[in-house]
Design a protein around this motif. Structure first.
Motif, PDB file in Angstrom:
ATOM      1  N   PRO A 191       0.817  -1.210   0.000  1.00 33.18           N
ATOM      2  CA  PRO A 191       0.000   0.000   0.000  1.00 33.18           C
ATOM      3  C   PRO A 191       0.854   1.265   0.000  1.00 33.18           C
ATOM      4  O   PRO A 191       1.940   1.293   0.577  1.00 33.18           O
ATOM      5  CB  PRO A 191      -0.790  -0.101   1.315  1.00 33.18           C
ATOM      6  N   THR A 192       0.369   2.304  -0.650  1.00 31.86           N
ATOM      7  CA  THR A 192       1.081   3.584  -0.676  1.00 31.86           C
ATOM      8  C   THR A 192       0.449   4.543   0.315  1.00 31.86           C
ATOM      9  O   THR A 192      -0.591   4.254   0.902  1.00 31.86           O
ATOM     10  CB  THR A 192       0.983   4.215  -2.077  1.00 31.86           C
ATOM     11  N   THR A 193       1.089   5.688   0.467  1.00 27.79           N
ATOM     12  CA  THR A 193       0.585   6.666   1.431  1.00 27.79           C
ATOM     13  C   THR A 193      -0.836   7.097   1.087  1.00 27.79           C
ATOM     14  O   THR A 193      -1.690   7.195   1.958  1.00 27.79           O
ATOM     15  CB  THR A 193       1.498   7.906   1.465  1.00 27.79           C
ATOM     16  N   GLN A 194      -1.094   7.334  -0.218  1.00 25.37           N
ATOM     17  CA  GLN A 194      -2.437   7.803  -0.599  1.00 25.37           C
ATOM     18  C   GLN A 194      -3.506   6.768  -0.292  1.00 25.37           C
ATOM     19  O   GLN A 194      -4.614   7.102   0.087  1.00 25.37           O
ATOM     20  CB  GLN A 194      -2.491   8.156  -2.089  1.00 25.37           C
ATOM     21  N   GLU A 195      -3.164   5.483  -0.493  1.00 21.08           N
ATOM     22  CA  GLU A 195      -4.155   4.439  -0.247  1.00 21.08           C
ATOM     23  C   GLU A 195      -4.482   4.319   1.233  1.00 21.08           C
ATOM     24  O   GLU A 195      -5.603   3.990   1.611  1.00 21.08           O
ATOM     25  CB  GLU A 195      -3.633   3.089  -0.760  1.00 21.08           C
ATOM     26  N   LEU A 196      -3.463   4.588   2.078  1.00 21.30           N
ATOM     27  CA  LEU A 196      -3.636   4.307   3.500  1.00 21.30           C
ATOM     28  C   LEU A 196      -4.325   5.406   4.283  1.00 21.30           C
ATOM     29  O   LEU A 196      -5.343   5.185   4.933  1.00 21.30           O
ATOM     30  CB  LEU A 196      -2.268   4.069   4.144  1.00 21.30           C
ATOM     31  N   TYR A 197      -3.734   6.598   4.180  1.00 18.82           N
ATOM     32  CA  TYR A 197      -4.083   7.614   5.162  1.00 18.82           C
ATOM     33  C   TYR A 197      -5.505   8.145   4.980  1.00 18.82           C
ATOM     34  O   TYR A 197      -5.963   8.392   3.872  1.00 18.82           O
ATOM     35  CB  TYR A 197      -3.100   8.792   5.092  1.00 18.82           C
ATOM     36  N   GLY A 198      -6.177   8.374   6.118  1.00 18.69           N
ATOM     37  CA  GLY A 198      -7.456   9.066   6.117  1.00 18.69           C
ATOM     38  C   GLY A 198      -7.355  10.209   7.115  1.00 18.69           C
ATOM     39  O   GLY A 198      -6.827  10.032   8.208  1.00 18.69           O
ATOM     40  N   LEU A 199      -7.836  11.364   6.744  1.00 24.38           N
ATOM     41  CA  LEU A 199      -7.588  12.543   7.582  1.00 24.38           C
ATOM     42  C   LEU A 199      -8.455  12.612   8.842  1.00 24.38           C
ATOM     43  O   LEU A 199      -8.050  13.207   9.821  1.00 24.38           O
ATOM     44  CB  LEU A 199      -7.785  13.816   6.769  1.00 24.38           C
ATOM     45  N   GLU A 200      -9.655  11.995   8.798  1.00 21.35           N
ATOM     46  CA  GLU A 200     -10.596  12.194   9.911  1.00 21.35           C
ATOM     47  C   GLU A 200      -9.973  11.795  11.241  1.00 21.35           C
ATOM     48  O   GLU A 200      -9.909  12.580  12.182  1.00 21.35           O
ATOM     49  CB  GLU A 200     -11.894  11.398   9.702  1.00 21.35           C
ATOM     50  N   LEU A 201      -9.488  10.557  11.283  1.00 21.89           N
ATOM     51  CA  LEU A 201      -8.947  10.046  12.541  1.00 21.89           C
ATOM     52  C   LEU A 201      -7.729  10.859  12.965  1.00 21.89           C
ATOM     53  O   LEU A 201      -7.588  11.238  14.129  1.00 21.89           O
ATOM     54  CB  LEU A 201      -8.572   8.569  12.378  1.00 21.89           C
ATOM     55  N   VAL A 202      -6.870  11.140  11.999  1.00 23.32           N
ATOM     56  CA  VAL A 202      -5.647  11.868  12.327  1.00 23.32           C
ATOM     57  C   VAL A 202      -5.985  13.264  12.849  1.00 23.32           C
ATOM     58  O   VAL A 202      -5.340  13.772  13.762  1.00 23.32           O
ATOM     59  CB  VAL A 202      -4.731  11.954  11.094  1.00 23.32           C
ATOM     60  N   PHE A 203      -7.023  13.840  12.284  1.00 22.63           N
ATOM     61  CA  PHE A 203      -7.436  15.161  12.753  1.00 22.63           C
ATOM     62  C   PHE A 203      -7.889  15.086  14.211  1.00 22.63           C
ATOM     63  O   PHE A 203      -7.503  15.907  15.044  1.00 22.63           O
ATOM     64  CB  PHE A 203      -8.566  15.687  11.861  1.00 22.63           C
ATOM     65  N   LEU A 204      -8.671  14.062  14.500  1.00 23.24           N
ATOM     66  CA  LEU A 204      -9.125  13.869  15.878  1.00 23.24           C
ATOM     67  C   LEU A 204      -7.927  13.696  16.819  1.00 23.24           C
ATOM     68  O   LEU A 204      -7.872  14.292  17.901  1.00 23.24           O
ATOM     69  CB  LEU A 204     -10.030  12.637  15.952  1.00 23.24           C
ATOM     70  N   MET A 205      -6.959  12.888  16.382  1.00 19.90           N
ATOM     71  CA  MET A 205      -5.776  12.650  17.223  1.00 19.90           C
ATOM     72  C   MET A 205      -5.028  13.954  17.474  1.00 19.90           C
ATOM     73  O   MET A 205      -4.581  14.238  18.590  1.00 19.90           O
ATOM     74  CB  MET A 205      -4.858  11.632  16.555  1.00 19.90           C
ATOM     75  N   THR A 206      -4.887  14.761  16.419  1.00 18.97           N
ATOM     76  CA  THR A 206      -4.196  16.045  16.568  1.00 18.97           C
ATOM     77  C   THR A 206      -4.915  16.912  17.589  1.00 18.97           C
ATOM     78  O   THR A 206      -4.285  17.512  18.470  1.00 18.97           O
ATOM     79  CB  THR A 206      -4.141  16.764  15.209  1.00 18.97           C
ATOM     80  N   LEU A 207      -6.233  16.922  17.468  1.00 18.41           N
ATOM     81  CA  LEU A 207      -7.037  17.708  18.393  1.00 18.41           C
ATOM     82  C   LEU A 207      -6.813  17.259  19.831  1.00 18.41           C
ATOM     83  O   LEU A 207      -6.594  18.068  20.743  1.00 18.41           O
ATOM     84  CB  LEU A 207      -8.517  17.543  18.020  1.00 18.41           C
TER      85      LEU A 207
END
Lengths: 214, 615, 351
Positions: free
Chosen positions: A66-82
């Motif tokens: 898998p590549t970076t584009q296939e993997l990452y989703g922003l929703e969860l990461v945004f929550l984690m950042t918050l």
């Protein structure tokens, strides 16, 4: 040694009528710790810089996985950042109450900091599990996989260490209150926690945002 | 401690050292174990040279030879030279700035035990199926593919020792920034303290890169990750970058303290203050700063392209400028002075031409195109031995002779000292000078054998004979150390010193200074000798001295991590490895929690006690 | 101490003489007697820098000697205190500026030649050879000519030959000191360098990056022949019939044994290389196994007990032949001489 004089806890008591401006730096040891943790964080910067360098060098070496584009989703990461950014803020509140010699409120805000950190960690574990079960993307999949888990995992490891530190610190001092002996300990923890937070901001940008773009 | 001169049993002494957090005793531990590793690495060097005495020799096997060169390099750099400097810094630096201990005495204890256990762990590999064999640079993928557990020992051993090194670096910086005595401004600090500070900064920013490199290597070897696995997109050049980001500053970590030592020794024995003190300080910083930007000059042949190579060549040669400033400043310090030739001074005098040669070949190596010929040949071997022996080891030996009376309350024999110097100095040049030519004549480094009939025989023979002379010199030093024990106590301030460390009584009291010393300028003791009564003025009236308690925890924490390291080394071999990891980690973390939970307020030495002691 | 001084001087003199006696090293191995483009400009540069550096060293040593003679503590002056000089700005500027100028003088040619040696713009119109580094042997494939060989690299003189190098296992480094400086042979990327030999000759090549126990035995040769001889060699190599049956009976038996035991790894002709070296022109090699005299005795020893010849090689234990059979295989291999162009055409190995 016979010719020594034990020093007790009393020497570190804070006089409520005369609270030092910086309880964390009221003693020589406190001053040393304050500078020491800054120096240590300087060294940690290089540690993470090396991991970022490795990650950037290997992020396109997916070896068919898998590549970076296939993997990452922003929703969860945004929550984690918050979660993590908020936990940094709450630790600032805690230190604010330390300066007012308000131990209970300090413990409360430190506790909230810990809970937020724990929530962050939960999200991270969920994220990793998601990658592993849904994409078969592991530490061994490709050089990119190794670099991703090393960088984000090292950060996660720092969070775990920080949380354990906080728990020991809070449990230890729950009954004894604040004095100039343990104030530096809270102070160093808070600085360490801010650092973890800053590193996450970089991970968010370099790994996730840049990964989404490709 | 004049009050405790009565004999103590060996057990008490050992327990004392195991639990110590006193910077002086920690310093002695560094010197002791650094010395042991130095002897081991030296012995390995003699075996290497014996193997290369004649062409196609079979004194040792090819596999063993690679293990020997790896252990020689790793031991010398990480476990001998650096800890020996740490020992000297630990002992002398707080005394030079008028401090009673380091900023973090407990951390100091932890640092030394991590180093000791890390070193012992790595060297124990000989007894567990073979030592690491991929060179001290441990390049991937050779190191990843190396069979057996040797490389695992390298990784874990250096990881432990490296953690201790970073801790000590932090400790030194905090100490110098916060604990300088009254009047000891930055620009009055002795040069050795300055170089301690700059060295620590280098450690702080260089070693974490190596920590990561070691982690990546550990993951690849023990957890099957793919950082250096070409088939899965890995890249072995990453190791080289991370290694040299540490490895090049490491050279300056090893040589700057030696510069500091010579900047103490030369003024003392010339009876003249250091020429161009400010320039010396700035040159030190400049060397350190540039030292971070030149790591890729070790990688000119990797194929980074002409632009990168040219840039790194420029950076590399720029370092020649501040180094040149230093050489001329030392010469001008002696100019007009009254030079007294003692053993430490002999080493300083031997250092100047030797290091100049090493610096010049450094400039030659910095020239990219020329490096295409020099790289990985005996020319490089000659160059870095000129720098590391001609700089660092000469520095260590000078310091050992210079500060021995301070540290051990005994004088080393000058007669034996001078014999040792001449043996070492001539052996050194005999061994390594010819190697420049061997390299140019086509002998790559790390060659187990060189072939017959390639006109390399004579050069190698001379080199081997020279190395035996160096071995003899070390034996003379050992004899000197042993015999000095039976002589009486050393006089106070035997060299007519200039800095604060010579103002304390012999042996150094465990609280260092009875009165907090007042510094009135550069070379404070010299100022008092010239303008006062030769005694340092107290900065404040006598009062209680706060001291930290000793603790066994640093020893136990390090032990726990060592057990866990054994677990990691064997974790692929079955469950017993994993069990060891859990036991070791639980033990170490348990000890850390104990440290957290148990309050340690330290103790006071009452004023009344102190009044009875010598000034 | 005087006595020791004397001995030390004698030792130094001895060293100096030794260097003179040793000369510049073995011809066609040493970088001090360049026979090719890279080695030539590099030696010029080395001598240029050395000259400047010796100048610096002389200055340092003159001051050093004066200091040691004039400023030693004399008897009866033990209590005299020298003037405490803080510094001298003018002097300090002088010894900052002069080194900067020297460094610039050194850097200009360095940078010029760095780009010169990295210039591969003519590669497409030149001879291109794919070099593969293996533990512990070298493989060479001539891209356009479809010729493959191992250990001995044939090149024409007076021409830039481009080498595209990659490793099949660990990092190696390609070094032919008398022709050119070295370049690493990495497993993850192709590194390109060019070499140009000025005159005919058999040049020693060495691996210069630690690659395992037999790192020091990973020798190879560059055989520079005239352009005409090179063309001839290419043609001969292209026309090799790997199946060709030798004339004498022993060698025929050896061929059968070879095909049954060895062809799994080794290749003949331009067939793709396996895990072992290409043996097309094995009989012409200057050395066997990289460093052994090319005698049948050595070859038999190598076949029967490879580990004692090259520790850590991949051949050990992969086949089972008796000494007698090894002898026959050796007989066959030594007859593999497909071309009239041999190392002798380039003047042979200098002993």
């Amino acid at each position: 040694m016979s010719h020594q004089e034990a020093i007790g806890r009393n020497a570190h008591k804070i006089d409520p009528n005369n609270i030092p401006a910086e309880p964390a730096r009221a003693t020589a040891e406190g001053k040393h710790k304050h500078l020491g943790i800054w120096i240590f964080l300087g060294s940690e910067t290089v540690l993470f810089a090396s991991l970022f360098g490795t990650y950037i060098a290997l992020k396109n070496s997916t070896a068919g996985g898998p590549t970076t584009q296939e993997l990452y989703g922003l929703e969860l990461v945004f929550l984690m950042t918050l979660l993590l950014l908020t936990s940094s803020l709450t630790s600032v509140y805690a230190i604010y109450h330390m300066k007012n010699n308000n131990f209970k409120k300090m413990q409360l805000w430190m506790g909230i900091t810990g809970l937020l950190g724990l929530a962050f960690l939960g999200c991270e574990i969920y994220e990793f599990a998601h990658y592993i079960t849904d994409y078969g993307f592991t530490f061994r999949s490709s050089a990119f996989g190794s670099a991703f888990y090393a960088l984000v995992g090292f950060h996660g490891g720092h969070v775990i260490f920080g949380l354990s530190w906080l728990i020991v610190l809070m449990a230890r001092n729950a009954k004894r209150g604040l004095d100039t002996y343990n104030a530096p300990k809270y102070n160093t923890f808070a600085l360490y926690w801010h650092f973890i937070d800053v590193v996450w901001v970089f991970i968010f940008t370099v790994v996730y945002l840049m990964g989404m773009v490709g | 401690m004049s009050t405790t001169t009565q004999k103590r049993s060996l057990g008490t002494v050992i327990w004392d050292y195991m639990t110590t957090v006193d910077h002086k005793k920690v310093g002695v531990l560094y010197l002791l174990f650094g010395g042991i590793f130095f002897l081991m690495a030296g012995l390995q060097a003699l075996i290497i040279r014996t193997q290369l005495m004649t062409p196609e020799n079979d004194f040792v096997s090819a596999g063993l030879y690679n293990e020997l060169i790896t252990m020689h390099g790793t031991n010398m750099l990480f476990l001998a030279a650096m800890p020996l400097f740490f020992g000297l810094m630990n002992y002398v630096m707080p005394l030079q700035i008028g401090a009673r201990d380091l900023a973090f005495p407990f951390l100091n204890g932890l640092g030394v035990w991590l180093f000791i256990f890390g070193g012992l762990l790595m060297n124990s590999s000989w007894f567990f199926g073979g030592a690491p064999d991929a060179g001290w640079t441990n390049y991937a993928p050779l190191s990843v593919q190396s069979p057996g557990h040797g490389i695992n020992f390298y990784v874990l051993g250096l990881q432990l020792a490296g953690a201790g090194t970073i801790m000590t670096g932090i400790n030194f910086i905090a100490t110098i920034v916060l604990m300088r005595g009254p009047g000891m401004t930055y620009m009055r600090m002795p040069l050795f303290t300055w170089t301690t500070l700059v060295t620590s900064i280098l450690i702080l920013f260089a070693f974490p890169a190596f920590t990561i490199a070691l982690f990546l290597m550990q993951f690849d070897r023990m957890f099957d990750s793919a950082f250096f696995d070409i088939a899965l997109g890995g890249n072995s050049v990453i190791w080289q970058h991370l290694f040299w980001i540490m490895g090049h500053p490491e050279v300056y970590i090893l040589v700057l303290p030696a510069f500091g030592i010579f900047s103490e020794v030369i003024p003392t024995f010339s009876k003249k203050r250091l020429f161009g003190y400010t320039a010396m300080v700035f040159a030190t910083f400049l060397i350190a700063f540039l030292g971070f930007m030149v790591w890729a000059h070790h990688m000119f042949t990797v194929g980074l392209g002409p632009v990168a190579n040219a840039l790194f060549a420029i950076g590399t040669m720029a370092i020649a400028v501040p180094t040149g400033i230093k050489i001329f400043n030392w010469l001008l310090t002696m100019w007009g002075g009254s030079i007294k030739i003692t053993t430490p001074m002999l080493y300083a005098l031997g250092f100047i031409p030797s290091f100049t040669i090493g610096g010049m070949t450094g400039v030659m190596l910095g020239s990219t195109v020329a490096d295409y010929q020099f790289h990985d040949t005996y020319f490089v071997v000659a160059h870095f031995h000129y720098v590391i022996i001609g700089g660092s080891v000469f520095g260590i030996l000078a310091a050992v002779h210079y500060w021995w009376p301070l540290m051990f309350n005994r004088m080393l024999s000058e007669k034996l000292g001078k014999l040792e110097f001449w043996l070492f100095f001539s052996g050194f040049h005999l061994t390594f000078f010819i190697q420049h030519f061997l390299g140019l004549m086509g002998m790559p480094r790390r060659y187990w054998v060189f072939l017959e009939n390639q006109e390399l025989d004579l050069g190698n023979l001379i080199s081997t004979l020279g190395s035996y002379l160096m071995g003899l010199a070390v034996i003379v030093l050992l004899i000197n150390v042993v015999t000095s024990y039976f002589k009486g106590p050393a006089p106070r301030d035997p060299w007519d010193g200039r800095s604060l460390e010579w103002s304390v009584p012999n042996p150094t009291p465990y609280y260092n200074f009875k009165y907090t010393p007042l510094t009135r300028g550069l070379d404070p003791l010299w100022i008092e000798k010239m303008e006062g009564d030769g005694k340092i003025k107290p900065a404040e009236p006598l009062h209680d001295i706060h001291m930290p308690h000793g603790s066994i925890l640093p020893f136990l924490i390090s032990l726990g991590f060592t057990i866990a390291s054994f677990g990691f080394i064997y974790q692929l071999d079955g469950p017993h490895g994993r069990i060891l990891i859990y036991i070791g980690m639980a033990f170490a973390i348990g000890c850390m929690i104990v440290r957290s939970l148990k309050d340690d307020y330290g103790y006071n030495i009452p004023k009344e006690e102190l009044e009875k002691e010598d000034d | 101490m005087k006595r020791w001084m004397g001995k030390f001087k004698a030792l130094m003199l001895f060293t100096f003489l030794a260097i003179l006696l040793a000369g510049c090293g073995k011809e066609n191995l040493t970088s001090l007697n360049p026979k090719g483009y890279g080695a030539d400009i590099t030696l010029d540069l080395i001598l240029y820098i050395t000259f400047i550096m010796i100048g610096v060293f002389v200055v340092v040593m003159v001051i050093y000697t004066i200091v040691l003679i004039r400023y030693r503590e004399k008897k009866g002056q033990e209590n005299e205190i020298p003037v405490q000089v803080e510094g001298n700005t003018k002097l300090e500027i002088v010894w900052t500026v002069i080194p900067i100028i020297l460094v610039i003088i050194i850097l200009v040619p360095t940078i010029y030649f760095t780009f010169d040696l990295a210039d591969t713009s003519e590669a497409s119109s030149s001879i291109n050879i794919d070099v593969t580094g293996n533990q512990y042997w070298w493989h060479f494939e001539y891209q356009d000519e479809e010729v493959a060989t191992s250990q001995d690299l044939y090149i024409p003189t007076g021409e830039k030959v481009y080498l595209n190098m990659i490793s099949s296992d660990v990092i190696h480094s390609f070094w032919v000191p008398s022709i050119s400086g070295k370049m690493d042979v990495n497993p993850e990327n192709v590194n390109t360098m060019f070499i140009e030999a000025y005159e005919e000759g058999v040049y020693w090549g060495k691996c210069a990056e630690l690659c395992g126990p037999s790192h020091s035995l990973m020798d190879f040769k560059v055989i520079a022949v005239s352009p005409e001889e090179y063309e001839q060699w290419i043609t001969d190599m292209q026309n090799v019939d790997p199946e060709e049956v030798p004339d004498d009976a022993v060698a025929q038996e050896g061929q059968d044994l070879f095909q049954n035991n060895c062809m799994g790894c080794h290749a003949l002709g331009s067939a793709p290389s396996g895990v072992g070296p290409n043996l097309t022109n094995f009989g012409d090699r200057t050395h066997f196994v990289g460093y052994l005299e090319p005698t049948k005795e050595n070859l038999v020893k190598w076949i029967t007990d490879p580990e004692s010849i090259k520790p850590g090689n991949l051949m050990t234990g992969t086949y089972d032949v008796t000494e007698e059979e090894a002898d026959k295989i050796a007989e066959y291999l030594m007859q593999l001489q497909p071309s009239e162009i041999t190392p002798e055409s380039a003047g042979g190995l200098i002993d």
